[in-house]
Design a protein around this motif. Sequence first.
Motif, PDB file in Angstrom:
ATOM      1  N   ALA A 171       0.930  -1.019   0.379  1.00 14.79           N
ATOM      2  CA  ALA A 171       0.245  -0.290   0.112  1.00 14.79           C
ATOM      3  C   ALA A 171       1.172   1.474   0.513  1.00 14.79           C
ATOM      4  CB  ALA A 171      -0.985  -0.149   1.276  1.00 14.79           C
ATOM      5  N   VAL A 172       1.984   1.255   0.495  1.00 17.08           N
ATOM      6  CA  VAL A 172       2.600   2.641   1.175  1.00 17.08           C
ATOM      7  C   VAL A 172       3.785   2.681  -0.667  1.00 17.08           C
ATOM      8  CG1 VAL A 172       5.031   3.097   1.923  1.00 17.08           C
ATOM      9  CG2 VAL A 172       3.307   2.496   3.099  1.00 17.08           C
ATOM     10  N   ASN A 173       4.463   2.046  -0.351  1.00 14.02           N
ATOM     11  CA  ASN A 173       4.666   1.781  -2.021  1.00 14.02           C
ATOM     12  C   ASN A 173       4.179   2.219  -3.493  1.00 14.02           C
ATOM     13  OD1 ASN A 173       6.795   1.309  -1.747  1.00 14.02           O
ATOM     14  ND2 ASN A 173       7.133  -1.087  -2.095  1.00 14.02           N
ATOM     15  N   ILE A 174       2.917   2.025  -3.236  1.00 11.91           N
ATOM     16  CA  ILE A 174       1.219   2.029  -3.816  1.00 11.91           C
ATOM     17  C   ILE A 174       1.914   3.968  -4.383  1.00 11.91           C
ATOM     18  CG2 ILE A 174      -1.212   2.382  -5.167  1.00 11.91           C
ATOM     19  CD1 ILE A 174      -0.757  -0.840  -4.812  1.00 11.91           C
ATOM     20  N   ALA A 175       1.132   4.098  -2.369  1.00  7.93           N
ATOM     21  CA  ALA A 175       0.946   5.770  -3.053  1.00  7.93           C
ATOM     22  C   ALA A 175       1.935   6.605  -2.831  1.00  7.93           C
ATOM     23  CB  ALA A 175       0.836   5.930  -1.010  1.00  7.93           C
ATOM     24  N   MET A 176       3.607   5.685  -2.477  1.00  3.81           N
ATOM     25  CA  MET A 176       5.235   6.275  -3.033  1.00  3.81           C
ATOM     26  C   MET A 176       4.970   6.641  -4.324  1.00  3.81           C
ATOM     27  SD  MET A 176       7.527   4.760  -0.389  1.00  3.81           S
ATOM     28  CE  MET A 176       8.994   5.799  -1.058  1.00  3.81           C
ATOM     29  N   ARG A 177       4.622   5.557  -5.278  1.00  2.00           N
ATOM     30  CA  ARG A 177       4.881   5.843  -6.607  1.00  2.00           C
ATOM     31  C   ARG A 177       4.160   6.448  -7.273  1.00  2.00           C
ATOM     32  NH1 ARG A 177       8.012   2.567  -5.047  1.00  2.00           N
ATOM     33  NH2 ARG A 177       9.310   4.695  -4.881  1.00  2.00           N
ATOM     34  N   GLU A 178       2.473   6.667  -6.801  1.00  5.41           N
ATOM     35  CA  GLU A 178       2.163   7.708  -6.935  1.00  5.41           C
ATOM     36  C   GLU A 178       2.301   9.234  -6.905  1.00  5.41           C
ATOM     37  OE1 GLU A 178      -2.219   6.474  -5.055  1.00  5.41           O
ATOM     38  OE2 GLU A 178      -2.721   5.825  -6.349  1.00  5.41           O
ATOM     39  N   ASN A 179       2.492   8.826  -5.579  1.00  6.06           N
ATOM     40  CA  ASN A 179       3.203  11.057  -5.050  1.00  6.06           C
ATOM     41  C   ASN A 179       4.447  10.992  -6.377  1.00  6.06           C
ATOM     42  OD1 ASN A 179       1.930  11.136  -3.323  1.00  6.06           O
ATOM     43  ND2 ASN A 179       2.880  10.148  -1.720  1.00  6.06           N
ATOM     44  N   GLU A 180       5.545  10.426  -6.581  1.00  7.89           N
ATOM     45  CA  GLU A 180       6.516  10.355  -7.744  1.00  7.89           C
ATOM     46  C   GLU A 180       5.779  10.772  -8.990  1.00  7.89           C
ATOM     47  OE1 GLU A 180       8.259   6.870  -7.581  1.00  7.89           O
ATOM     48  OE2 GLU A 180       9.580   7.238  -5.485  1.00  7.89           O
ATOM     49  N   ILE A 181       4.622   9.949  -9.479  1.00  4.81           N
ATOM     50  CA  ILE A 181       4.469  10.322 -10.434  1.00  4.81           C
ATOM     51  C   ILE A 181       3.479  11.717 -11.003  1.00  4.81           C
ATOM     52  CG2 ILE A 181       2.418   9.612 -11.945  1.00  4.81           C
ATOM     53  CD1 ILE A 181       3.078   6.694 -11.756  1.00  4.81           C
ATOM     54  N   GLU A 182       3.019  12.291  -9.799  1.00  2.00           N
ATOM     55  CA  GLU A 182       2.738  13.353  -9.968  1.00  2.00           C
ATOM     56  C   GLU A 182       3.574  14.546  -9.819  1.00  2.00           C
ATOM     57  OE1 GLU A 182      -0.029  13.865  -5.963  1.00  2.00           O
ATOM     58  OE2 GLU A 182      -1.853  12.587  -7.061  1.00  2.00           O
ATOM     59  N   HIS A 183       4.959  14.105  -9.294  1.00  2.00           N
ATOM     60  CA  HIS A 183       5.713  15.260  -8.939  1.00  2.00           C
ATOM     61  C   HIS A 183       6.817  14.925 -10.396  1.00  2.00           C
ATOM     62  CE1 HIS A 183       6.089  15.902  -4.770  1.00  2.00           C
ATOM     63  NE2 HIS A 183       5.586  14.881  -5.114  1.00  2.00           N
ATOM     64  N   PHE A 184       6.319  14.025 -10.871  1.00  2.00           N
ATOM     65  CA  PHE A 184       7.062  14.233 -12.851  1.00  2.00           C
ATOM     66  C   PHE A 184       6.140  14.940 -13.384  1.00  2.00           C
ATOM     67  CE2 PHE A 184       7.173  11.880 -16.760  1.00  2.00           C
ATOM     68  CZ  PHE A 184       8.754  11.985 -16.948  1.00  2.00           C
ATOM     69  N   ILE A 185       5.155  14.607 -13.147  1.00  5.83           N
ATOM     70  CA  ILE A 185       3.923  14.983 -14.147  1.00  5.83           C
ATOM     71  C   ILE A 185       3.683  16.728 -14.305  1.00  5.83           C
ATOM     72  CG2 ILE A 185       1.709  15.450 -14.758  1.00  5.83           C
ATOM     73  CD1 ILE A 185       1.196  12.611 -14.228  1.00  5.83           C
ATOM     74  N   THR A 186       4.560  16.629 -12.722  1.00  2.03           N
ATOM     75  CA  THR A 186       4.380  18.742 -12.640  1.00  2.03           C
ATOM     76  C   THR A 186       5.680  19.491 -13.094  1.00  2.03           C
ATOM     77  OG1 THR A 186       2.559  18.487 -10.498  1.00  2.03           O
ATOM     78  CG2 THR A 186       4.484  20.904 -10.832  1.00  2.03           C
ATOM     79  N   LYS A 187       6.699  18.519 -12.957  1.00  2.16           N
ATOM     80  CA  LYS A 187       7.764  19.251 -13.932  1.00  2.16           C
ATOM     81  C   LYS A 187       7.379  18.585 -15.091  1.00  2.16           C
ATOM     82  CE  LYS A 187      10.743  17.683  -9.814  1.00  2.16           C
ATOM     83  NZ  LYS A 187      12.230  16.227  -9.056  1.00  2.16           N
ATOM     84  N   LEU A 188       7.101  17.883 -15.926  1.00  2.00           N
ATOM     85  CA  LEU A 188       6.819  17.483 -17.249  1.00  2.00           C
ATOM     86  C   LEU A 188       6.294  18.708 -17.634  1.00  2.00           C
ATOM     87  CD1 LEU A 188       7.828  16.375 -19.488  1.00  2.00           C
ATOM     88  CD2 LEU A 188       5.593  14.873 -19.395  1.00  2.00           C
ATOM     89  N   GLU A 189       4.895  19.371 -17.272  1.00  2.00           N
ATOM     90  CA  GLU A 189       4.557  20.809 -17.445  1.00  2.00           C
ATOM     91  C   GLU A 189       5.292  22.247 -17.081  1.00  2.00           C
ATOM     92  OE1 GLU A 189       1.320  19.994 -14.372  1.00  2.00           O
ATOM     93  OE2 GLU A 189       0.005  18.567 -15.758  1.00  2.00           O
ATOM     94  N   ARG A 190       5.826  21.893 -15.958  1.00  2.00           N
ATOM     95  CA  ARG A 190       6.542  22.870 -16.189  1.00  2.00           C
ATOM     96  C   ARG A 190       7.773  22.714 -17.544  1.00  2.00           C
ATOM     97  NH1 ARG A 190       9.511  23.032 -10.970  1.00  2.00           N
ATOM     98  NH2 ARG A 190       6.966  22.643 -10.366  1.00  2.00           N
TER      99      ARG A 190
END
Length: 218
Positions: free
Chosen positions: A160-179
């Motif tokens: 469960a924690v690893n799924i949440a961590m991966r979700e956070n990482e993807i969100e951070h990546f998308i934010t950086k990509l948009e920038r």
Amino acid sequence: MKELSELINKTIAQQHSHGNITQNINDIASNIAKIRALFKNLPDQIEKMLLTNNEMKNGSEPDDTADYWEERTAIASNITNLISAKNKLHDIEESVNKKEADVKNLVTKSKKTGDNETLTKIENGISDERANVEDILNSMYDTNDDVQAIKQQMGECEIAVNIAMRENEIEHFITKLERIEEDFKDLKQADEDFEGSSSSEADIKKLINAFGPKLAEF
């Protein structure tokens, strides 16, 4: 005839005692072998799980932004229970070593004595040691069950924690990509508006042509 009868009865009694002693010794040896088998992997498994939980504990601090924040109570409980299991194993190992030595000592005495009363006491002593070793084995099984339950709980927690961590990482990546995409658009617009030297403009176009296809892959 009376003396012969007494000798026969004494011999039969000794044979019976030695038979019981042999059976109990075999049972003790079998149980000690089971305990030793569990000792091959369990202590190392506990150490690795403690290391993992301590790392997870570090990842649960200092506040609710930490990866394992929601699991901090379970992590603390795991560490406490694993330390308890580790201490139990230490006590079990000391106990089984002592019992093994005590049994060997009783066996040696049983081979030397010819007195039925003494032999019976030794037989009873070995029977008691058999019961003690069985208790130690059961304690070992209980400790192993506790450790495996913690391992399973850790696995469920980590998924469960690893799924949440991966979700956070993807969100951070998308934010950086948009920038980056916004910065790239600004760079292209700057190229269109550029009024500098042809050399500088060529450098900008080169950068755009090199970076554009790579950005499109995402």
